[in-house]
Design a protein around this motif. Structure first.
Motif, PDB file in Angstrom:
ATOM      1  N   LEU A  60      43.200  21.936 -14.094  1.00  0.00           N
ATOM      2  CA  LEU A  60      41.850  21.378 -13.971  1.00  0.00           C
ATOM      3  C   LEU A  60      41.819  19.921 -14.423  1.00  0.00           C
ATOM      4  CD1 LEU A  60      39.613  24.335 -15.239  1.00  0.00           C
ATOM      5  CD2 LEU A  60      39.801  23.477 -12.900  1.00  0.00           C
ATOM      6  N   GLN A  61      42.543  19.636 -15.506  1.00  0.00           N
ATOM      7  CA  GLN A  61      42.615  18.258 -15.990  1.00  0.00           C
ATOM      8  C   GLN A  61      43.318  17.356 -14.974  1.00  0.00           C
ATOM      9  OE1 GLN A  61      44.476  19.162 -19.900  1.00  0.00           O
ATOM     10  NE2 GLN A  61      42.756  18.068 -20.791  1.00  0.00           N
ATOM     11  N   LEU A  62      44.333  17.906 -14.304  1.00  0.00           N
ATOM     12  CA  LEU A  62      45.023  17.147 -13.266  1.00  0.00           C
ATOM     13  C   LEU A  62      44.075  16.761 -12.138  1.00  0.00           C
ATOM     14  CD1 LEU A  62      48.409  19.090 -13.021  1.00  0.00           C
ATOM     15  CD2 LEU A  62      48.189  16.626 -13.354  1.00  0.00           C
ATOM     16  N   ARG A  63      43.247  17.695 -11.728  1.00  0.00           N
ATOM     17  CA  ARG A  63      42.297  17.409 -10.653  1.00  0.00           C
ATOM     18  C   ARG A  63      41.266  16.378 -11.101  1.00  0.00           C
ATOM     19  NH1 ARG A  63      41.213  20.229  -5.537  1.00  0.00           N
ATOM     20  NH2 ARG A  63      42.004  18.158  -5.058  1.00  0.00           N
ATOM     21  N   ASP A  64      40.871  16.447 -12.365  1.00  0.00           N
ATOM     22  CA  ASP A  64      39.944  15.439 -12.887  1.00  0.00           C
ATOM     23  C   ASP A  64      40.590  14.059 -12.876  1.00  0.00           C
ATOM     24  OD1 ASP A  64      37.945  17.275 -13.323  1.00  0.00           O
ATOM     25  OD2 ASP A  64      38.407  17.587 -15.438  1.00  0.00           O
TER      26      ASP A  64
ATOM     27  N   LYS B 114      45.615   3.846 -15.130  1.00  0.00           N
ATOM     28  CA  LYS B 114      45.720   4.692 -16.323  1.00  0.00           C
ATOM     29  C   LYS B 114      45.580   6.172 -15.968  1.00  0.00           C
ATOM     30  CE  LYS B 114      40.906   4.755 -18.034  1.00  0.00           C
ATOM     31  NZ  LYS B 114      40.025   4.347 -19.157  1.00  0.00           N
ATOM     32  N   TYR B 115      44.864   6.462 -14.886  1.00  0.00           N
ATOM     33  CA  TYR B 115      44.706   7.860 -14.472  1.00  0.00           C
ATOM     34  C   TYR B 115      45.971   8.382 -13.775  1.00  0.00           C
ATOM     35  CZ  TYR B 115      39.860   7.110 -15.682  1.00  0.00           C
ATOM     36  OH  TYR B 115      38.712   6.812 -16.375  1.00  0.00           O
ATOM     37  N   VAL B 116      46.755   7.469 -13.205  1.00  0.00           N
ATOM     38  CA  VAL B 116      48.054   7.864 -12.646  1.00  0.00           C
ATOM     39  C   VAL B 116      48.977   8.276 -13.788  1.00  0.00           C
ATOM     40  CG1 VAL B 116      50.055   7.107 -11.322  1.00  0.00           C
ATOM     41  CG2 VAL B 116      47.773   6.301 -10.697  1.00  0.00           C
ATOM     42  N   LYS B 117      48.981   7.481 -14.859  1.00  0.00           N
ATOM     43  CA  LYS B 117      49.809   7.809 -16.028  1.00  0.00           C
ATOM     44  C   LYS B 117      49.364   9.128 -16.653  1.00  0.00           C
ATOM     45  CE  LYS B 117      51.446   5.963 -20.436  1.00  0.00           C
ATOM     46  NZ  LYS B 117      51.382   4.839 -21.410  1.00  0.00           N
ATOM     47  N   LEU B 118      48.044   9.322 -16.761  1.00  0.00           N
ATOM     48  CA  LEU B 118      47.515  10.572 -17.315  1.00  0.00           C
ATOM     49  C   LEU B 118      47.936  11.752 -16.436  1.00  0.00           C
ATOM     50  CD1 LEU B 118      45.720  12.183 -19.261  1.00  0.00           C
ATOM     51  CD2 LEU B 118      43.750  11.576 -17.820  1.00  0.00           C
ATOM     52  N   HIS B 119      47.884  11.562 -15.138  1.00  0.00           N
ATOM     53  CA  HIS B 119      48.281  12.611 -14.194  1.00  0.00           C
ATOM     54  C   HIS B 119      49.753  12.971 -14.393  1.00  0.00           C
ATOM     55  CE1 HIS B 119      48.803  14.699 -10.329  1.00  0.00           C
ATOM     56  NE2 HIS B 119      47.489  14.812 -10.289  1.00  0.00           N
TER      57      HIS B 119
ATOM     58  N   LYS C 249      53.788  16.939 -16.466  1.00  0.00           N
ATOM     59  CA  LYS C 249      54.920  17.358 -17.292  1.00  0.00           C
ATOM     60  C   LYS C 249      54.554  18.596 -18.112  1.00  0.00           C
ATOM     61  CE  LYS C 249      57.018  12.770 -17.764  1.00  0.00           C
ATOM     62  NZ  LYS C 249      57.327  11.665 -18.691  1.00  0.00           N
ATOM     63  N   LEU C 250      53.356  18.595 -18.701  1.00  0.00           N
ATOM     64  CA  LEU C 250      52.911  19.754 -19.484  1.00  0.00           C
ATOM     65  C   LEU C 250      52.781  20.993 -18.598  1.00  0.00           C
ATOM     66  CD1 LEU C 250      50.152  18.097 -21.728  1.00  0.00           C
ATOM     67  CD2 LEU C 250      52.449  18.819 -22.432  1.00  0.00           C
ATOM     68  N   ALA C 251      52.210  20.802 -17.426  1.00  0.00           N
ATOM     69  CA  ALA C 251      52.042  21.934 -16.498  1.00  0.00           C
ATOM     70  C   ALA C 251      53.403  22.479 -16.061  1.00  0.00           C
ATOM     71  CB  ALA C 251      51.227  21.501 -15.284  1.00  0.00           C
ATOM     72  N   THR C 252      54.357  21.593 -15.828  1.00  0.00           N
ATOM     73  CA  THR C 252      55.705  22.023 -15.425  1.00  0.00           C
ATOM     74  C   THR C 252      56.360  22.834 -16.537  1.00  0.00           C
ATOM     75  OG1 THR C 252      55.980  20.099 -13.985  1.00  0.00           O
ATOM     76  CG2 THR C 252      57.983  21.231 -14.690  1.00  0.00           C
ATOM     77  N   GLU C 253      56.183  22.389 -17.777  1.00  0.00           N
ATOM     78  CA  GLU C 253      56.747  23.122 -18.917  1.00  0.00           C
ATOM     79  C   GLU C 253      56.149  24.519 -19.012  1.00  0.00           C
ATOM     80  OE1 GLU C 253      55.998  20.691 -22.297  1.00  0.00           O
ATOM     81  OE2 GLU C 253      57.445  19.130 -21.719  1.00  0.00           O
TER      82      GLU C 253
ATOM     83  N   GLU D 223      54.765  21.526  -7.013  1.00  0.00           N
ATOM     84  CA  GLU D 223      55.658  20.423  -6.658  1.00  0.00           C
ATOM     85  C   GLU D 223      55.163  19.712  -5.397  1.00  0.00           C
ATOM     86  OE1 GLU D 223      59.517  22.152  -6.342  1.00  0.00           O
ATOM     87  OE2 GLU D 223      59.813  22.283  -8.532  1.00  0.00           O
ATOM     88  N   GLU D 224      54.668  20.495  -4.435  1.00  0.00           N
ATOM     89  CA  GLU D 224      54.100  19.904  -3.217  1.00  0.00           C
ATOM     90  C   GLU D 224      52.868  19.066  -3.561  1.00  0.00           C
ATOM     91  OE1 GLU D 224      52.195  21.314   1.094  1.00  0.00           O
ATOM     92  OE2 GLU D 224      53.022  22.800  -0.299  1.00  0.00           O
TER      93      GLU D 224
END
Length: 286
Positions: free
Chosen positions: A29-33, A45-50, A55-59, A88-89
């Motif tokens: 949800l945070q990624l979509r935001d 800055k939102y690209v960096k946040l994404h 990385k957290l979601a992948t973990e 990944e897509e």
């Protein structure tokens, strides 16, 4: 007791996996935001946040697969793999979308939007030297269709822009300014049109990339729902079975206790009888 321990283990595993899923769902949800904030604000800055959230979601996706493989719910590994592939897509589509927006320009002075703005200003700078209302009106018409496309992305603006450019070109040729000035204006108009069409092409591609991004995320959602619902069912069933097993164990213990008391009573009765019978016989003989 073994059944109770087994059911309790399944319930605990479901709880642990559900915790991972809750974290993952929140991160998605945070990624979509972050994605939407980037598209609205055009801020890197939102690209960096994404990237950080990805990385957290992948973990957590790796942790989910690990827990599923080690536990009693291995049948859900396929759904976990589908989520990972879909994620990944999704990240690839987001990267492509970011690249397209960088080409367009993250502000009015950069990218294709900056080039388009410079081209338009170059024409305006030239025609300001001449008191020609037809040129001023024609330039305003072209810029209006330019702005309309930048705001609404309507393909019909291309035909409107083409017509406005033709009218402006005829106006330039019909003025009494010098031939050199006319050629200068027409060269800048040609550059302006090239920049406009380049912007339109990339913008339309960027809009398709937005659709691809949303479609890739939509593929993930059903798989997440499948796992979450499976965890809820497994947890509820395991806890129900554990409670049933616990109740059966308690009943068995109670029955065993009653049986033990009953047997003890019989043993005590016969033991007392074996003691009192000789005493009674002795008493009677005396």
């Amino acid at each position: 007791m073994q059944s109770l321990a087994r059911y309790q283990k399944i319930a605990d595993e479901a709880d642990a996996i559900n915790t991972v899923m809750e974290k993952l769902a929140f991160e998605l949800l945070q990624l979509r935001d972050a994605e939407k904030d980037f598209l609205i604000r055009d801020d890197e800055k939102y690209v960096k946040l994404h990237e950080e959230l990805s990385k957290l979601a992948t973990e957590n996706l790796d942790l989910l697969k690990q827990k599923l493989g080690a536990g009693q719910l291995v049948e859900l590994l396929k759904s976990a793999d589908s989520i990972r592939a879909g994620f990944e897509e999704y990240t690839k589509h987001f990267a492509a979308l970011v690249d397209a927006n960088r080409k367009l320009g993250l502000n009015q002075d950069s990218g294709l939007e900056g080039s388009l703005r410079d081209s338009a200003q170059a024409i305006e700078t030239i025609i300001e030297k001449f008191d020609e209302m037809r040129l001023t009106a024609g330039m305003l018409a072209m810029r209006r269709y330019e702005k309309d496309f930048l705001l609404h992305h309507d393909a019909s603006n291309l035909a409107d822009m083409k017509k406005a450019t033709e009218i402006f070109t005829e106006a330039v040729r019909g003025t009494r300014i010098t031939t050199a000035a006319k050629e200068d204006i027409l060269r800048t108009v040609a550059a302006y049109q090239r920049d406009f069409l380049a912007y339109v092409e990339v913008k339309q591609d960027e809009l398709r990339k937005q659709d691809n991004l949303s479609a890739s995320y939509a593929k993930i959602e059903p798989e997440i729902e499948t796992i979450q619902q499976a965890f809820k069912r497994a947890n509820a069933e395991a806890r129900s079975m554990a409670e049933t097993s616990r109740a059966n164990t308690a009943l068995q213990m109670q029955l065993a206790l009653v049986a033990a008391i009953f047997v003890s009573g019989i043993v005590a009765f016969f033991l007392a009888h074996s003691i009192t019978q000789p005493l009674t016989s002795m008493t009677e003989s005396m």
